[in-house]
Write a protein that holds these residues in place. Structure first.
Motif, PDB file in Angstrom:
ATOM      1  N   SER A 273     -17.567  13.452  -2.081  1.00  0.00           N
ATOM      2  CA  SER A 273     -18.915  14.031  -2.230  1.00  0.00           C
ATOM      3  C   SER A 273     -19.909  12.877  -2.308  1.00  0.00           C
ATOM      4  O   SER A 273     -19.937  12.047  -1.415  1.00  0.00           O
ATOM      5  N   ASP A 274     -20.652  12.765  -3.419  1.00  0.00           N
ATOM      6  CA  ASP A 274     -21.651  11.686  -3.468  1.00  0.00           C
ATOM      7  C   ASP A 274     -21.122  10.443  -4.191  1.00  0.00           C
ATOM      8  O   ASP A 274     -21.875   9.518  -4.471  1.00  0.00           O
ATOM      9  N   LEU A 275     -19.817  10.421  -4.498  1.00  0.00           N
ATOM     10  CA  LEU A 275     -19.238   9.248  -5.170  1.00  0.00           C
ATOM     11  C   LEU A 275     -18.700   8.276  -4.120  1.00  0.00           C
ATOM     12  O   LEU A 275     -17.709   8.548  -3.447  1.00  0.00           O
ATOM     13  N   ARG A 276     -19.383   7.122  -3.985  1.00  0.00           N
ATOM     14  CA  ARG A 276     -18.907   6.129  -3.018  1.00  0.00           C
ATOM     15  C   ARG A 276     -17.742   5.368  -3.630  1.00  0.00           C
ATOM     16  O   ARG A 276     -17.859   4.793  -4.714  1.00  0.00           O
ATOM     17  N   VAL A 277     -16.626   5.380  -2.932  1.00  0.00           N
ATOM     18  CA  VAL A 277     -15.396   4.835  -3.521  1.00  0.00           C
ATOM     19  C   VAL A 277     -14.969   3.535  -2.823  1.00  0.00           C
ATOM     20  O   VAL A 277     -14.573   2.571  -3.477  1.00  0.00           O
ATOM     21  N   ILE A 278     -15.045   3.506  -1.501  1.00  0.00           N
ATOM     22  CA  ILE A 278     -14.639   2.309  -0.737  1.00  0.00           C
ATOM     23  C   ILE A 278     -15.786   1.928   0.188  1.00  0.00           C
ATOM     24  O   ILE A 278     -16.387   2.792   0.822  1.00  0.00           O
ATOM     25  N   GLU A 279     -16.055   0.648   0.268  1.00  0.00           N
ATOM     26  CA  GLU A 279     -17.188   0.171   1.068  1.00  0.00           C
ATOM     27  C   GLU A 279     -16.720  -0.916   2.035  1.00  0.00           C
ATOM     28  O   GLU A 279     -16.386  -2.021   1.608  1.00  0.00           O
ATOM     29  N   ASP A 280     -16.632  -0.593   3.295  1.00  0.00           N
ATOM     30  CA  ASP A 280     -16.459  -1.581   4.358  1.00  0.00           C
ATOM     31  C   ASP A 280     -15.279  -2.538   4.132  1.00  0.00           C
ATOM     32  O   ASP A 280     -15.459  -3.755   4.110  1.00  0.00           O
ATOM     33  N   VAL A 281     -14.107  -1.983   3.994  1.00  0.00           N
ATOM     34  CA  VAL A 281     -12.911  -2.821   3.789  1.00  0.00           C
ATOM     35  C   VAL A 281     -12.193  -3.044   5.124  1.00  0.00           C
ATOM     36  O   VAL A 281     -11.773  -2.092   5.778  1.00  0.00           O
ATOM     37  N   SER A 282     -12.106  -4.307   5.520  1.00  0.00           N
ATOM     38  CA  SER A 282     -11.329  -4.688   6.704  1.00  0.00           C
ATOM     39  C   SER A 282     -10.256  -5.672   6.264  1.00  0.00           C
ATOM     40  O   SER A 282     -10.542  -6.581   5.469  1.00  0.00           O
ATOM     41  N   LEU A 283      -9.051  -5.481   6.795  1.00  0.00           N
ATOM     42  CA  LEU A 283      -7.935  -6.265   6.265  1.00  0.00           C
ATOM     43  C   LEU A 283      -6.758  -6.156   7.226  1.00  0.00           C
ATOM     44  O   LEU A 283      -6.530  -5.095   7.799  1.00  0.00           O
ATOM     45  N   THR A 284      -6.043  -7.259   7.412  1.00  0.00           N
ATOM     46  CA  THR A 284      -4.815  -7.199   8.216  1.00  0.00           C
ATOM     47  C   THR A 284      -3.607  -7.467   7.320  1.00  0.00           C
ATOM     48  O   THR A 284      -3.643  -8.398   6.510  1.00  0.00           O
ATOM     49  N   ILE A 285      -2.600  -6.651   7.451  1.00  0.00           N
ATOM     50  CA  ILE A 285      -1.342  -6.858   6.723  1.00  0.00           C
ATOM     51  C   ILE A 285      -0.316  -7.268   7.763  1.00  0.00           C
ATOM     52  O   ILE A 285       0.050  -6.482   8.640  1.00  0.00           O
ATOM     53  N   SER A 286       0.115  -8.524   7.697  1.00  0.00           N
ATOM     54  CA  SER A 286       1.016  -9.045   8.726  1.00  0.00           C
ATOM     55  C   SER A 286       2.462  -8.780   8.357  1.00  0.00           C
ATOM     56  O   SER A 286       2.834  -8.804   7.178  1.00  0.00           O
ATOM     57  N   GLN A 287       3.233  -8.583   9.387  1.00  0.00           N
ATOM     58  CA  GLN A 287       4.665  -8.295   9.192  1.00  0.00           C
ATOM     59  C   GLN A 287       5.330  -9.382   8.351  1.00  0.00           C
ATOM     60  O   GLN A 287       5.095 -10.576   8.564  1.00  0.00           O
ATOM     61  N   GLY A 288       6.115  -8.955   7.388  1.00  0.00           N
ATOM     62  CA  GLY A 288       6.852  -9.894   6.545  1.00  0.00           C
ATOM     63  C   GLY A 288       6.068 -10.387   5.343  1.00  0.00           C
ATOM     64  O   GLY A 288       6.585 -11.162   4.545  1.00  0.00           O
ATOM     65  N   GLN A 289       4.833  -9.930   5.210  1.00  0.00           N
ATOM     66  CA  GLN A 289       3.984 -10.372   4.099  1.00  0.00           C
ATOM     67  C   GLN A 289       3.903  -9.320   3.006  1.00  0.00           C
ATOM     68  O   GLN A 289       3.883  -8.125   3.292  1.00  0.00           O
ATOM     69  N   VAL A 290       3.806  -9.797   1.765  1.00  0.00           N
ATOM     70  CA  VAL A 290       3.448  -8.915   0.659  1.00  0.00           C
ATOM     71  C   VAL A 290       1.962  -9.162   0.371  1.00  0.00           C
ATOM     72  O   VAL A 290       1.573 -10.277   0.033  1.00  0.00           O
ATOM     73  N   VAL A 291       1.169  -8.121   0.564  1.00  0.00           N
ATOM     74  CA  VAL A 291      -0.272  -8.216   0.290  1.00  0.00           C
ATOM     75  C   VAL A 291      -0.550  -7.445  -0.994  1.00  0.00           C
ATOM     76  O   VAL A 291      -0.262  -6.247  -1.071  1.00  0.00           O
ATOM     77  N   CYS A 292      -1.059  -8.143  -1.997  1.00  0.00           N
ATOM     78  CA  CYS A 292      -1.391  -7.476  -3.258  1.00  0.00           C
ATOM     79  C   CYS A 292      -2.867  -7.120  -3.262  1.00  0.00           C
ATOM     80  O   CYS A 292      -3.710  -7.929  -2.862  1.00  0.00           O
ATOM     81  N   ILE A 293      -3.158  -5.917  -3.698  1.00  0.00           N
ATOM     82  CA  ILE A 293      -4.548  -5.498  -3.847  1.00  0.00           C
ATOM     83  C   ILE A 293      -4.822  -5.345  -5.333  1.00  0.00           C
ATOM     84  O   ILE A 293      -4.154  -4.562  -6.015  1.00  0.00           O
ATOM     85  N   VAL A 294      -5.762  -6.135  -5.853  1.00  0.00           N
ATOM     86  CA  VAL A 294      -6.110  -6.056  -7.272  1.00  0.00           C
ATOM     87  C   VAL A 294      -7.574  -5.664  -7.400  1.00  0.00           C
ATOM     88  O   VAL A 294      -8.373  -5.877  -6.484  1.00  0.00           O
ATOM     89  N   GLY A 295      -7.895  -5.089  -8.542  1.00  0.00           N
ATOM     90  CA  GLY A 295      -9.286  -4.691  -8.777  1.00  0.00           C
ATOM     91  C   GLY A 295      -9.336  -3.860 -10.032  1.00  0.00           C
ATOM     92  O   GLY A 295      -8.302  -3.351 -10.475  1.00  0.00           O
ATOM     93  N   PRO A 296     -10.544  -3.704 -10.614  1.00  0.00           N
ATOM     94  CA  PRO A 296     -10.636  -2.951 -11.864  1.00  0.00           C
ATOM     95  C   PRO A 296     -10.272  -1.492 -11.683  1.00  0.00           C
ATOM     96  O   PRO A 296     -10.294  -0.962 -10.559  1.00  0.00           O
ATOM     97  N   SER A 297      -9.933  -0.865 -12.782  1.00  0.00           N
ATOM     98  CA  SER A 297      -9.555   0.543 -12.774  1.00  0.00           C
ATOM     99  C   SER A 297     -10.653   1.379 -12.110  1.00  0.00           C
ATOM    100  O   SER A 297     -11.836   1.170 -12.353  1.00  0.00           O
ATOM    101  N   GLY A 298     -10.258   2.275 -11.242  1.00  0.00           N
ATOM    102  CA  GLY A 298     -11.213   3.184 -10.605  1.00  0.00           C
ATOM    103  C   GLY A 298     -11.955   2.602  -9.412  1.00  0.00           C
ATOM    104  O   GLY A 298     -12.878   3.222  -8.882  1.00  0.00           O
ATOM    105  N   CYS A 299     -11.531   1.419  -8.937  1.00  0.00           N
ATOM    106  CA  CYS A 299     -12.286   0.786  -7.840  1.00  0.00           C
ATOM    107  C   CYS A 299     -11.831   1.284  -6.477  1.00  0.00           C
ATOM    108  O   CYS A 299     -12.407   0.906  -5.455  1.00  0.00           O
ATOM    109  N   GLY A 300     -10.798   2.109  -6.430  1.00  0.00           N
ATOM    110  CA  GLY A 300     -10.407   2.684  -5.142  1.00  0.00           C
ATOM    111  C   GLY A 300      -9.088   2.159  -4.587  1.00  0.00           C
ATOM    112  O   GLY A 300      -8.780   2.383  -3.409  1.00  0.00           O
ATOM    113  N   LYS A 301      -8.282   1.493  -5.403  1.00  0.00           N
ATOM    114  CA  LYS A 301      -7.018   0.908  -4.909  1.00  0.00           C
ATOM    115  C   LYS A 301      -6.050   1.984  -4.426  1.00  0.00           C
ATOM    116  O   LYS A 301      -5.509   1.895  -3.325  1.00  0.00           O
TER     117      LYS A 301
END
Ligand code: ADP
Ligand code: MG
Length: 255
Positions: free
Chosen positions: A13-41
């Protein structure tokens, strides 16, 4: 198979949760996503897994999953999500039953993932007989059983005590070292991120946007809890997140 996130934006609705996230996850990699509680992880992980669609942007799968992959993407959740009436092997088998594979192949896969997750002696046990750490090993075994192109883990160790978390981190490193997998690993725990992530993506408070990306080129198997380089990375990440976390904490709850 790589994953590419292109300019993901999302609102509930009017709650903006994610803003313009671009990211590549390459094969064989562990990509960790960190951020404060409620940021949209978790929301971002649901888009990656195709459980929900973002308001804008897209998630692309580049290249093919492994030939013997039964599901390209699998999840591991904080609360284990095991069926209580099924044994360890029954829970793992669940991931395989929707696929047309022979009983012999199913048995071979189950044996393999039980061995890799150190569960071979527990195959007949029921979830209620298992500690939290063992339950999460079952969920990891179930996720690995389909040989996914990418594993999606949402705070997988957050329900466990510190010592069990340490043991599971060691097991995950061991698993990856013996047979590298690709993973997106969401956590609010920076110690986990610096132990397990080849790349760490720091999100701002909601609406989550990428504040920075940190690559750590120390091999996973050489990372120790008290490594000064990792501690320095962790301090740097906390410096970035502290202000975000304070602001997120003071925000009024959206009702
Ligand atoms: P995180 O995993 O980083 O803690 P989430 O992705 O779970 O954050 O949630 C991000 C924000 O979106 C939160 O404010 C949450 O309340 C809101 N949210 C999540 N899912 C929904 C939904 N289905 N409907 C409305 N709001 C949602
Ligand atoms: Mg979450």
């Amino acid at each position: 198979m790589d994953l590419r996130l292109e300019r993901i934006c999302h609102s509930y609705s009017d709650l903006r949760v994610i803003e313009d996230v671009s990211l590549t996850i390459s094969q064989g990699q562990v990509v960790c996503i960190v951020g404060p509680s409620g940021c949209g992880k978790s929301t971002l992980l649901r888009f990656i897994g195709g459980l929900e669609r973002p308001s804008a942007g897209r998630v692309l799968q580049i290249g093919a999953p492994p030939a013997d992959s039964l599901n390209p993407l699998t999840y591991v959740f904080q609360d284990f999500a095991l069926l209580p009436w099924r044994s360890v092997e029954g829970n793992i088998s669940l991931a395989l039953e929707e696929h047309a594979i022979s009983a012999a192949r199913r048995e071979m896969i189950i044996e393999d993932v039980l061995a890799r997750t150190k569960l071979s002696d527990f195959r007949k046990a029921l979830p209620r007989q298992l500690s939290g750490g063992m339950k999460q090993r079952v969920a990891i075994a179930r996720a690995l059983a389909v040989n996914p192109a990418v594993m999606l883990l949402d705070e997988p160790l957050s329900a466990l005590d510190a010592q069990t978390r340490e043991l599971l981190m060691e097991d995950l490193v061991d698993l990856w070292t013996r047979k590298p997998f690709t993973a997106v690993y969401v956590t609010h725990n920076l110690a986990e991120a610096v132990r397990l992530g080849h790349r760490i993506v720091v999100l701002s408070r909601r609406p989550g946007r990428i504040r920075t990306t940190v690559d750590i080129d120390i091999p996973l198997c050489d990372r120790r809890a008290d490594d000064p380089v990792l501690e320095a990375h962790q301090r740097h990440l906390w410096d970035l997140l502290r202000a975000e976390a304070i602001a997120a904490d003071k925000e009024l709850v959206h009702a």
